[in-house]
Scaffold this motif. Structure first.
Motif, PDB file in Angstrom:
ATOM      1  N   ALA A 159      41.018  38.805  52.763  1.00  0.00           N
ATOM      2  CA  ALA A 159      41.337  39.028  51.355  1.00  0.00           C
ATOM      3  C   ALA A 159      41.070  40.471  50.945  1.00  0.00           C
ATOM      4  CB  ALA A 159      40.529  38.066  50.483  1.00  0.00           C
ATOM      5  N   ILE A 160      39.956  41.051  51.395  1.00  0.00           N
ATOM      6  CA  ILE A 160      39.671  42.437  51.003  1.00  0.00           C
ATOM      7  C   ILE A 160      40.564  43.409  51.765  1.00  0.00           C
ATOM      8  CG2 ILE A 160      37.831  43.207  52.583  1.00  0.00           C
ATOM      9  CD1 ILE A 160      37.737  43.359  48.729  1.00  0.00           C
ATOM     10  N   ASP A 161      40.949  43.055  52.991  1.00  0.00           N
ATOM     11  CA  ASP A 161      41.911  43.879  53.720  1.00  0.00           C
ATOM     12  C   ASP A 161      43.227  43.963  52.955  1.00  0.00           C
ATOM     13  OD1 ASP A 161      40.146  44.358  55.770  1.00  0.00           O
ATOM     14  OD2 ASP A 161      41.164  43.084  57.242  1.00  0.00           O
ATOM     15  N   ALA A 186      41.235  44.235  39.667  1.00  0.00           N
ATOM     16  CA  ALA A 186      42.221  43.176  39.399  1.00  0.00           C
ATOM     17  C   ALA A 186      42.816  42.643  40.694  1.00  0.00           C
ATOM     18  CB  ALA A 186      43.319  43.718  38.485  1.00  0.00           C
ATOM     19  N   ALA A 187      43.048  43.543  41.647  1.00  0.00           N
ATOM     20  CA  ALA A 187      43.620  43.119  42.927  1.00  0.00           C
ATOM     21  C   ALA A 187      42.639  42.299  43.745  1.00  0.00           C
ATOM     22  CB  ALA A 187      44.069  44.344  43.718  1.00  0.00           C
ATOM     23  N   ILE A 188      41.350  42.614  43.648  1.00  0.00           N
ATOM     24  CA  ILE A 188      40.339  41.826  44.364  1.00  0.00           C
ATOM     25  C   ILE A 188      40.386  40.376  43.891  1.00  0.00           C
ATOM     26  CG2 ILE A 188      37.844  41.477  44.630  1.00  0.00           C
ATOM     27  CD1 ILE A 188      37.540  44.530  44.672  1.00  0.00           C
ATOM     28  N   ARG A 189      40.513  40.189  42.593  1.00  0.00           N
ATOM     29  CA  ARG A 189      40.600  38.828  42.063  1.00  0.00           C
ATOM     30  C   ARG A 189      41.904  38.163  42.483  1.00  0.00           C
ATOM     31  NH1 ARG A 189      38.265  41.656  37.644  1.00  0.00           N
ATOM     32  NH2 ARG A 189      36.141  40.953  37.214  1.00  0.00           N
ATOM     33  N   SER A 190      43.004  38.886  42.395  1.00  0.00           N
ATOM     34  CA  SER A 190      44.294  38.282  42.739  1.00  0.00           C
ATOM     35  C   SER A 190      44.397  37.958  44.223  1.00  0.00           C
ATOM     36  CB  SER A 190      45.447  39.201  42.316  1.00  0.00           C
ATOM     37  OG  SER A 190      45.463  40.394  43.077  1.00  0.00           O
ATOM     38  N   ASP A 228      34.973  51.798  48.706  1.00  0.00           N
ATOM     39  CA  ASP A 228      34.114  50.738  49.225  1.00  0.00           C
ATOM     40  C   ASP A 228      34.188  49.580  48.246  1.00  0.00           C
ATOM     41  OD1 ASP A 228      32.137  49.124  50.270  1.00  0.00           O
ATOM     42  OD2 ASP A 228      30.540  50.611  50.162  1.00  0.00           O
ATOM     43  N   ILE A 229      34.703  48.426  48.688  1.00  0.00           N
ATOM     44  CA  ILE A 229      34.977  47.329  47.770  1.00  0.00           C
ATOM     45  C   ILE A 229      34.544  45.995  48.377  1.00  0.00           C
ATOM     46  CG2 ILE A 229      36.833  48.458  46.516  1.00  0.00           C
ATOM     47  CD1 ILE A 229      38.853  47.090  48.314  1.00  0.00           C
ATOM     48  N   GLY A 230      34.217  45.054  47.497  1.00  0.00           N
ATOM     49  CA  GLY A 230      33.837  43.730  47.969  1.00  0.00           C
ATOM     50  C   GLY A 230      33.757  42.734  46.842  1.00  0.00           C
ATOM     51  N   GLY A 231      33.818  41.463  47.204  1.00  0.00           N
ATOM     52  CA  GLY A 231      33.737  40.396  46.221  1.00  0.00           C
ATOM     53  C   GLY A 231      33.261  39.111  46.861  1.00  0.00           C
ATOM     54  N   THR A 232      33.214  38.065  46.044  1.00  0.00           N
ATOM     55  CA  THR A 232      32.776  36.752  46.494  1.00  0.00           C
ATOM     56  C   THR A 232      33.934  35.774  46.412  1.00  0.00           C
ATOM     57  OG1 THR A 232      30.528  37.170  45.695  1.00  0.00           O
ATOM     58  CG2 THR A 232      31.122  34.885  46.099  1.00  0.00           C
ATOM     59  N   MET A 233      34.119  35.020  47.483  1.00  0.00           N
ATOM     60  CA  MET A 233      35.190  34.032  47.559  1.00  0.00           C
ATOM     61  C   MET A 233      34.733  32.697  46.966  1.00  0.00           C
ATOM     62  SD  MET A 233      37.719  35.655  49.001  1.00  0.00           S
ATOM     63  CE  MET A 233      38.823  34.435  49.764  1.00  0.00           C
ATOM     64  N   PRO A 234      35.655  31.764  46.691  1.00  0.00           N
ATOM     65  CA  PRO A 234      35.259  30.444  46.178  1.00  0.00           C
ATOM     66  C   PRO A 234      34.245  29.742  47.082  1.00  0.00           C
ATOM     67  CG  PRO A 234      37.620  30.732  45.934  1.00  0.00           C
ATOM     68  CD  PRO A 234      37.127  31.911  46.725  1.00  0.00           C
ATOM     69  N   SER A 235      34.272  30.024  48.371  1.00  0.00           N
ATOM     70  CA  SER A 235      33.311  29.445  49.310  1.00  0.00           C
ATOM     71  C   SER A 235      31.892  29.919  49.067  1.00  0.00           C
ATOM     72  CB  SER A 235      33.712  29.812  50.743  1.00  0.00           C
ATOM     73  OG  SER A 235      33.613  31.221  50.936  1.00  0.00           O
ATOM     74  N   GLY A 236      31.731  31.059  48.365  1.00  0.00           N
ATOM     75  CA  GLY A 236      30.427  31.681  48.180  1.00  0.00           C
ATOM     76  C   GLY A 236      30.186  32.828  49.128  1.00  0.00           C
ATOM     77  N   TYR A 237      31.057  32.997  50.126  1.00  0.00           N
ATOM     78  CA  TYR A 237      30.866  34.041  51.138  1.00  0.00           C
ATOM     79  C   TYR A 237      31.556  35.327  50.702  1.00  0.00           C
ATOM     80  CZ  TYR A 237      28.304  30.787  53.912  1.00  0.00           C
ATOM     81  OH  TYR A 237      27.313  29.939  54.328  1.00  0.00           O
ATOM     82  N   ARG A 238      30.999  36.446  51.196  1.00  0.00           N
ATOM     83  CA  ARG A 238      31.303  37.761  50.623  1.00  0.00           C
ATOM     84  C   ARG A 238      32.206  38.598  51.526  1.00  0.00           C
ATOM     85  NH1 ARG A 238      27.380  39.148  46.450  1.00  0.00           N
ATOM     86  NH2 ARG A 238      26.133  37.263  46.114  1.00  0.00           N
ATOM     87  N   SER A 239      32.867  39.556  50.888  1.00  0.00           N
ATOM     88  CA  SER A 239      33.600  40.597  51.598  1.00  0.00           C
ATOM     89  C   SER A 239      32.971  41.942  51.310  1.00  0.00           C
ATOM     90  CB  SER A 239      35.077  40.616  51.178  1.00  0.00           C
ATOM     91  OG  SER A 239      35.197  40.978  49.806  1.00  0.00           O
ATOM     92  N   ASP A 240      33.220  42.908  52.211  1.00  0.00           N
ATOM     93  CA  ASP A 240      32.685  44.260  52.056  1.00  0.00           C
ATOM     94  C   ASP A 240      33.404  45.143  53.067  1.00  0.00           C
ATOM     95  OD1 ASP A 240      31.222  46.549  51.620  1.00  0.00           O
ATOM     96  OD2 ASP A 240      29.276  45.685  52.140  1.00  0.00           O
ATOM     97  N   CYS A 241      34.178  46.082  52.600  1.00  0.00           N
ATOM     98  CA  CYS A 241      34.931  46.935  53.524  1.00  0.00           C
ATOM     99  C   CYS A 241      35.138  48.307  52.897  1.00  0.00           C
ATOM    100  CB  CYS A 241      36.286  46.307  53.853  1.00  0.00           C
ATOM    101  SG  CYS A 241      37.264  47.236  55.069  1.00  0.00           S
ATOM    102  N   ARG A 360      35.850  41.866  65.072  1.00  0.00           N
ATOM    103  CA  ARG A 360      35.950  42.532  63.768  1.00  0.00           C
ATOM    104  C   ARG A 360      36.650  41.602  62.791  1.00  0.00           C
ATOM    105  NH1 ARG A 360      39.688  46.930  64.064  1.00  0.00           N
ATOM    106  NH2 ARG A 360      39.020  47.586  62.002  1.00  0.00           N
ATOM    107  N   LEU A 361      36.068  41.436  61.618  1.00  0.00           N
ATOM    108  CA  LEU A 361      36.687  40.613  60.589  1.00  0.00           C
ATOM    109  C   LEU A 361      37.550  41.436  59.640  1.00  0.00           C
ATOM    110  CD1 LEU A 361      33.862  38.067  59.711  1.00  0.00           C
ATOM    111  CD2 LEU A 361      35.616  37.961  61.500  1.00  0.00           C
ATOM    112  N   ASN A 362      37.440  42.752  59.700  1.00  0.00           N
ATOM    113  CA  ASN A 362      38.352  43.641  58.965  1.00  0.00           C
ATOM    114  C   ASN A 362      39.266  44.304  59.976  1.00  0.00           C
ATOM    115  OD1 ASN A 362      35.471  44.048  57.268  1.00  0.00           O
ATOM    116  ND2 ASN A 362      37.273  43.547  56.066  1.00  0.00           N
ATOM    117  N   THR A 363      40.566  44.250  59.706  1.00  0.00           N
ATOM    118  CA  THR A 363      41.531  44.665  60.722  1.00  0.00           C
ATOM    119  C   THR A 363      42.458  45.780  60.268  1.00  0.00           C
ATOM    120  OG1 THR A 363      43.071  42.910  60.036  1.00  0.00           O
ATOM    121  CG2 THR A 363      41.496  42.390  61.788  1.00  0.00           C
TER     122      THR A 363
END
Length: 371
Positions: A159-161, A186-190, A228-241, A360-363
């Motif tokens: 999602a963050i990619d 706004a894009a992080i949420r979308s 440098d951006i990141g957020g939290t998904m509905p699962s509760g798990y985070r992104s950071d890239c 790697r989880l960011n591609t």
């Protein structure tokens, strides 16, 4: 997302056994990532007491305000086997904690980030109990991610990619960092996140401050921009890239030179990840080539941090941490070079240690991206 796989009932049993092994009679967990890890309940943080009472022996009880009981019942918590008890406004909830414990206790583990007023209230309610940190128990359970947790982190990474791939829509000379950041948020949420945890857009000299944030400064032609951006998904798990871009023209030659050093160092650090390798060795794999190129003093922070239900958690990839990596450990690899008053760069991927190496989880590409 399979919430039962992500928040399995067996986790409570593992936590109870670990609690007993640590010499604690119970864990007392207020809203936060530890509570969510054990029950799946993303509890509201407020002055009304919410507390998971997890005895080493006995039934786990989730104490909640009456008005929040519907949310607790709608969460994965009931499926984990916890009993839900509520308290009305104007009543003292702490006797419910004592009752849920089922008898005298000698030592309890409190949520690491419990509010001080709750710590003191529990000290009064349980005057004979030694208070320790629940992190002593839960850190070792959380540090190795299950396949379901890795899948949740991979979903967050994708999602963050997707947001980074759209950077050319917003990042251009003349726009302010704050304007670009608003579009990114706004894009992080979308892209599927439920919350935006942070947006750093640091152009030119601001890029030399790793935690700059944003400002009303316009982006200049040919300026490097750290995003440098990141957020939290509905699962509760985070992104950071983190990726570094150049806006609207050629970058300064010295920047291009040290960005090449940084990219090679980040790739070497990722490649160093495998079971049995220490966290500090992964840090050294990034830090050594940067230092040998003459930029050691410009690498201002550790190479990485664990990630999961918290944006920063164990393991920390830093000198002095001789903890051996194990399959399931997930963390960032994010070396940076920062030249005060001029510019800076950082490259960050979330990676997972596997049974025989690393994923790697960011591609998205790590080369310098000209927009």
């Amino acid at each position: 997302m399979d919430l039962e796989a992500l928040y399995p009932p067996a986790r409570l049993l593992d936590a109870r056994r670990a609690t007993a092994a640590a010499g604690l009679d119970a864990l007392l967990l207020t809203p936060g990532s530890d509570l969510r890890y054990l029950t799946g309940y993303d509890a509201h943080v407020g002055e009304r007491l919410t507390c998971l009472v997890l005895p080493a022996e006995g039934e786990p009880t989730l104490i909640v305000p009456t008005l929040e009981r519907p949310a607790a019942e709608a969460s994965p918590a009931p499926a984990t086997g916890v009993r839900i008890v509520d308290h009305a406004d104007g009543t003292d909830p702490y006797p419910l904690v004592v009752k849920a414990l089922g008898g005298p206790v000698g030592a309890v583990g409190l949520a690491d980030r419990m509010w001080a007023e709750q710590v003191l209230a529990l000290r009064h309610a349980l005057p004979g109990a030694d208070q320790r940190l629940a992190g002593e128990v839960l850190r070792e359970l959380r540090i190795r991610k299950s396949p379901a947790e890795v899948a949740a982190l991979a979903e967050a990474g994708a999602a963050i990619d997707a947001v980074h791939r759209r950077m050319g829509e917003w990042l251009r000379p003349g726009r302010t960092e704050a304007e670009v950041a608003a579009d990114i948020a706004a894009a992080i949420r979308s892209a599927g996140h439920v919350t935006v945890d942070f947006v750093i857009v640091a152009a030119g000299p601001n890029g030399a401050s790793p935690h700059h944030g944003t400002s009303d400064r316009p982006i200049g032609v040919g300026e490097p921009v750290v995003v440098d951006i990141g957020g939290t998904m509905p699962s509760g798990y985070r992104s950071d890239c983190t990726r570094t871009y150049v806006a609207g023209g050629p970058a300064p030659a010295e920047f291009v030179d040290y960005y090449t050093v940084l990219r090679d160092a980040q790739a070497a650090s990722v490649a160093a990840v495998r079971p049995g390798v220490s966290a500090e060795a992964v840090d050294a794999a990034a830090r050594t080539p940067i230092a040998e190129a003459g930029f050691g003093a410009a690498f201002l922070h550790r190479t990485g941090h664990g990630i999961g239900l918290d944006g920063h958690e164990e393991p920390y990839v830093v000198a002095g941490n001789d903890r051996a990596l194990e399959p399931g450990m997930a963390f960032s690899v994010e070396p940076g070079i920062y030249l005060a008053g001029r510019h800076g760069a950082r490259i960050e991927d979330i990676v997972v240690c596997t049974t025989d190496g690393v994923v790697r989880l960011n591609t998205t590409p790590t080369e310098l991206i000209a927009l």
